[in-house]
Design a protein around this motif. Structure first.
Motif, PDB file in Angstrom:
ATOM      1  N   ASP A  40      80.753  48.400  31.721  1.00 48.83           N
ATOM      2  CA  ASP A  40      81.534  49.637  31.670  1.00 48.83           C
ATOM      3  C   ASP A  40      80.656  50.828  31.336  1.00 48.83           C
ATOM      4  N   ASP A  41      79.767  50.632  30.359  1.00 52.34           N
ATOM      5  CA  ASP A  41      78.855  51.719  29.988  1.00 52.34           C
ATOM      6  C   ASP A  41      78.003  52.145  31.165  1.00 52.34           C
ATOM      7  N   ASN A  42      77.569  51.158  31.928  1.00 52.77           N
ATOM      8  CA  ASN A  42      76.758  51.474  33.107  1.00 52.77           C
ATOM      9  C   ASN A  42      77.574  52.266  34.133  1.00 52.77           C
ATOM     10  N   ASP A  43      78.858  51.827  34.299  1.00 53.45           N
ATOM     11  CA  ASP A  43      79.720  52.532  35.247  1.00 53.45           C
ATOM     12  C   ASP A  43      79.957  53.973  34.800  1.00 53.45           C
ATOM     13  N   ASP A  44      80.250  54.181  33.496  1.00 56.60           N
ATOM     14  CA  ASP A  44      80.467  55.530  32.973  1.00 56.60           C
ATOM     15  C   ASP A  44      79.238  56.409  33.145  1.00 56.60           C
ATOM     16  N   GLU A  45      78.097  55.799  32.906  1.00 55.85           N
ATOM     17  CA  GLU A  45      76.859  56.553  33.041  1.00 55.85           C
ATOM     18  C   GLU A  45      76.641  56.981  34.490  1.00 55.85           C
ATOM     19  N   LEU A  46      76.931  56.050  35.421  1.00 50.03           N
ATOM     20  CA  LEU A  46      76.807  56.393  36.843  1.00 50.03           C
ATOM     21  C   LEU A  46      77.776  57.504  37.230  1.00 50.03           C
ATOM     22  N   LEU A  47      79.028  57.376  36.704  1.00 51.86           N
ATOM     23  CA  LEU A  47      80.033  58.387  37.005  1.00 51.86           C
ATOM     24  C   LEU A  47      79.617  59.744  36.442  1.00 51.86           C
ATOM     25  N   ASN A  48      79.155  59.746  35.201  1.00 48.04           N
ATOM     26  CA  ASN A  48      78.715  61.000  34.583  1.00 48.04           C
ATOM     27  C   ASN A  48      77.544  61.605  35.343  1.00 48.04           C
ATOM     28  N   ASN A  49      76.643  60.754  35.768  1.00 45.22           N
ATOM     29  CA  ASN A  49      75.496  61.247  36.538  1.00 45.22           C
ATOM     30  C   ASN A  49      75.950  61.869  37.850  1.00 45.22           C
ATOM     31  N   ASN A  50      76.926  61.201  38.509  1.00 51.77           N
ATOM     32  CA  ASN A  50      77.443  61.729  39.780  1.00 51.77           C
ATOM     33  C   ASN A  50      78.140  63.069  39.573  1.00 51.77           C
ATOM     34  N   LEU A  51      78.963  63.127  38.514  1.00 55.81           N
ATOM     35  CA  LEU A  51      79.661  64.367  38.225  1.00 55.81           C
ATOM     36  C   LEU A  51      78.677  65.481  37.893  1.00 55.81           C
ATOM     37  N   GLN A  52      77.667  65.116  37.117  1.00 58.93           N
ATOM     38  CA  GLN A  52      76.671  66.112  36.745  1.00 58.93           C
ATOM     39  C   GLN A  52      75.915  66.606  37.975  1.00 58.93           C
ATOM     40  N   GLN A  53      75.601  65.692  38.870  1.00 60.53           N
ATOM     41  CA  GLN A  53      74.912  66.077  40.100  1.00 60.53           C
ATOM     42  C   GLN A  53      75.799  66.981  40.965  1.00 60.53           C
ATOM     43  N   GLN A  54      77.103  66.616  41.058  1.00 55.33           N
ATOM     44  CA  GLN A  54      78.032  67.448  41.830  1.00 55.33           C
ATOM     45  C   GLN A  54      78.162  68.830  41.211  1.00 55.33           C
ATOM     46  N   PHE A  55      78.253  68.871  39.879  1.00 55.93           N
ATOM     47  CA  PHE A  55      78.363  70.150  39.184  1.00 55.93           C
ATOM     48  C   PHE A  55      77.115  70.994  39.429  1.00 55.93           C
ATOM     49  N   GLN A  56      75.961  70.361  39.310  1.00 58.14           N
ATOM     50  CA  GLN A  56      74.718  71.094  39.525  1.00 58.14           C
ATOM     51  C   GLN A  56      74.628  71.605  40.961  1.00 58.14           C
ATOM     52  N   LEU A  57      75.088  70.768  41.904  1.00 54.62           N
ATOM     53  CA  LEU A  57      75.061  71.166  43.306  1.00 54.62           C
ATOM     54  C   LEU A  57      75.986  72.367  43.530  1.00 54.62           C
ATOM     55  N   LYS A  58      77.218  72.296  42.969  1.00 57.88           N
ATOM     56  CA  LYS A  58      78.156  73.416  43.106  1.00 57.88           C
ATOM     57  C   LYS A  58      77.602  74.659  42.430  1.00 57.88           C
ATOM     58  N   PHE A  59      76.998  74.465  41.254  1.00 53.22           N
ATOM     59  CA  PHE A  59      76.424  75.598  40.536  1.00 53.22           C
ATOM     60  C   PHE A  59      75.329  76.259  41.362  1.00 53.22           C
ATOM     61  N   GLN A  60      74.474  75.444  41.967  1.00 52.46           N
ATOM     62  CA  GLN A  60      73.400  75.971  42.803  1.00 52.46           C
ATOM     63  C   GLN A  60      73.966  76.707  44.019  1.00 52.46           C
ATOM     64  N   GLN A  61      75.020  76.100  44.637  1.00 53.41           N
ATOM     65  CA  GLN A  61      75.643  76.749  45.800  1.00 53.41           C
ATOM     66  C   GLN A  61      76.239  78.098  45.415  1.00 53.41           C
ATOM     67  N   ILE A  62      76.932  78.129  44.274  1.00 49.85           N
ATOM     68  CA  ILE A  62      77.549  79.380  43.822  1.00 49.85           C
ATOM     69  C   ILE A  62      76.483  80.420  43.513  1.00 49.85           C
ATOM     70  N   GLN A  63      75.394  79.992  42.863  1.00 45.92           N
ATOM     71  CA  GLN A  63      74.331  80.944  42.545  1.00 45.92           C
ATOM     72  C   GLN A  63      73.708  81.512  43.809  1.00 45.92           C
ATOM     73  N   GLN A  64      73.497  80.652  44.806  1.00 47.74           N
ATOM     74  CA  GLN A  64      72.935  81.121  46.075  1.00 47.74           C
ATOM     75  C   GLN A  64      73.875  82.115  46.764  1.00 47.74           C
ATOM     76  N   LEU A  65      75.172  81.785  46.742  1.00 48.05           N
ATOM     77  CA  LEU A  65      76.157  82.681  47.363  1.00 48.05           C
ATOM     78  C   LEU A  65      76.267  83.995  46.589  1.00 48.05           C
ATOM     79  N   ARG A  66      76.160  83.943  45.267  1.00 39.67           N
ATOM     80  CA  ARG A  66      76.184  85.156  44.465  1.00 39.67           C
ATOM     81  C   ARG A  66      75.018  86.068  44.846  1.00 39.67           C
TER      82      ARG A  66
END
Length: 555
Positions: A40-66
């Motif tokens: 479970d810990d491994n799954d949560d870590e993978l999920l958190n990593n994915n969410l963090q990557q998605q957030f970073q990607l969205k953040f980068q996209q928004i910054q570029q668009l800004r």
């Protein structure tokens, strides 16, 4: 002989054996649970990593668009809007995108885009939709945005929303002004009525223009009698508050620069229509109208003017009868073909004896030019003038009508007859100027102008439409003069041409029946042919009474 087994010993052995088995089971279960927890810990870590990557990607996209938006803002408005649109697709709750896209869209020539722009700006202030919302942030444009939303919603007749944002703008402006004073401690420019910060001679109660808007705004369509009364009470509160302030005027330059849409005519932006007062039957209409007049003359002192020849006339105590024709100017914004006021007054005005009167008609073209009424061309010697705003010289000046006043003054009229001083903002301002010795208002719109009797002396009404004179006079600031009750002042002009054709639009109507109009074939039809906003909530009781007494009624 075999030894005897002791029952207690046997029971102890049995219990120990059971405890041992239980321990083994627990150990086995614990080992299995630890393994599952690790998974479970491994799954949560993978999920958190994915969410963090998605957030970073969205953040980068928004910054570029800004960056794209701010780079394109000055030379490519379309790219600016597209960038913020894409940011909203990525993050629908992005306050910055709501503000920038909304502010851009409200300047669009398309009404649908304007409405969307104002909706985006409103949502930016809404903490139930945005976290954080604009109110949680330091933004120097908050005052202007709230004020602009309020004025637009007033224009769209959305009283509740307009009032909310106007009051919000006042609160924001007062806080900004207080910070300015604190930062200017000991500076003589930080006085009670300051033009710094929010400008516009802001008083301790906030921005003057917004105070005037609240003091002149009616609820377009009150839902109840109580709501209608409350709307009048609120506007009178702000009117009295502003009129009690010392040394204030409207700063046209400031208003034009601060508020989108105000530049063409700051008067129209700050002082809202008096038109709706005629539907507030319970109000003290003379007092409300008088306050509105006082606000206008306080905001634009230039309107408090008198023609030089009128001043000379006032100095003469005994006026002998003139030995020439009486010069009469008829001034209105609706002397247009087909308008109800042209239909109402045309017959009377065209029948005035031209041996007694020299008649001049003035059409005040407030919006787009319309055809002047045909009755004005009955007499070839009557003069006709079309007057309107000249955008090359009149913008950013709420008292620009003084330019028209100067031209009218040069004609030296004996009488000016206005028959709708509360319908045209140009007529309102001309009526505040004393441009003839005698100035008259009348029933083109059946409500007092509120203008002081020393400026507009008379109101001509029809006796059958008024209460007894002593009571009726209390509803007017002008001196009330009544046409006889036993005659109709209008001249009837047929609106139906041969063949059952309308004179107004040339359309035939003889073939129409109930079905054509979407009406039921049975029952009695009661029609009150007015726009809904003209009905005070008290009228609902009358409609209900009809339906209670006539079970076949269709209202």
């Amino acid at each position: 002989m075999s030894p005897r087994r002791h029952p207690l010993r046997f029971l102890a052995i049995l219990i120990c054996s059971w405890l041992l088995i239980l321990q083994l089971q627990i150990s086995s279960s614990s080992s299995s649970s630890d393994h599952e927890d690790d998974e479970d810990d491994n799954d949560d870590e993978l999920l958190n990593n994915n969410l963090q990557q998605q957030f970073q990607l969205k953040f980068q996209q928004i910054q570029q668009l800004r960056e794209l938006a701010y780079t394109a803002s000055s030379n490519n408005p379309q790219s600016w809007q597209t960038a913020w649109e894409r940011i909203l697709t990525i993050d629908p709750f992005n306050v910055e995108a709501h503000v920038n896209l909304g502010w851009s869209l409200i300047h669009s020539p398309l009404a649908t885009e304007q409405e969307r722009g104002f909706t985006l700006l409103q949502d930016a202030f809404d903490e139930s939709k945005m976290r954080p919302c604009l109110m949680d942030m330091e933004n120097p444009e908050k005052f202007r945005m709230a004020a602009t939303i309020g004025r637009y919603r007033a224009q769209m007749n959305e009283y509740g929303v307009a009032k909310k944002f106007m009051k919000l703008a006042l609160d924001i402006g007062k806080k900004d002004q207080q910070r300015l004073k604190e930062g200017s401690s000991g500076n003589d420019t930080a006085n009670e009525n300051s033009t710094a910060g929010n400008g516009n001679a802001s008083s301790k109660h906030g921005d003057i223009c917004i105070q005037m808007q609240l003091a002149t705004m009616f609820d377009y369509f009150p839902s109840s009698t109580k709501g209608a009364d409350a709307a009048v009470k609120i506007k009178m509160k702000y009117a009295n508050q502003l009129l009690s302030t010392q040394n204030w005027t409207i700063d046209d330059e400031y208003v034009s620069n601060m508020f989108p849409g105000a530049e063409p005519d700051p008067y129209v932006h700050c002082r809202l229509q008096l038109f709706y007062l005629s539907f507030y039957y319970r109000a003290n209409v003379a007092e409300v109208a008088s306050k509105s007049y006082e606000l206008a003359r306080g905001g634009w002192p230039e309107l408090n003017s008198s023609a030089e020849f009128v001043k000379e006339y006032d100095l003469i105590q005994d006026h002998s009868c003139i030995r020439r024709k009486i010069r009469l100017a008829v001034i209105a914004g609706v002397i247009t073909e087909g308008h109800s006021n042209s239909e109402s007054f045309g017959g009377m005005l065209s029948r005035l004896d031209r041996n007694i009167f020299e008649v001049t008609y003035v059409l005040l073209a407030e919006q787009s030019y319309k055809e002047i009424a045909l009755f004005t061309k009955t007499h070839p010697n009557d003069r006709i003038h079309i007057m309107s705003q000249d955008k090359t010289v009149d913008e950013r000046n709420g008292a620009w009508t003084t330019r028209l006043g100067k031209e009218i003054e040069s004609w030296q009229m004996d009488i000016i007859f206005y028959f709708e001083l509360t319908m045209s903002s140009i007529a309102q301002r001309l009526g505040m100027q004393r441009l003839a010795p005698v100035q008259i208002n009348s029933i083109g719109h059946p409500i007092t102008s509120g203008i002081d009797r020393s400026v507009v002396q008379y109101y001509i009404s029809w006796g059958a439409a008024e209460l007894p004179l002593e009571i009726a006079q209390t509803h007017y600031t002008e001196e009330l003069k009544l046409l006889p009750s036993d005659i109709i002042y209008q001249y009837y002009e047929r609106r139906v041409l041969p063949g059952e054709v309308s004179r107004m639009d040339g359309q035939s109507f003889g073939q129409l029946n109930r079905s054509s109009l979407g009406l039921p074939s049975d029952g009695r039809i009661y029609i009150c042919m007015q726009k809904p906003f003209k009905f005070h909530p008290e009228v609902d009781t009358l409609f209900c009474g009809i339906m209670m007494k006539d079970t076949k009624a269709r209202v």
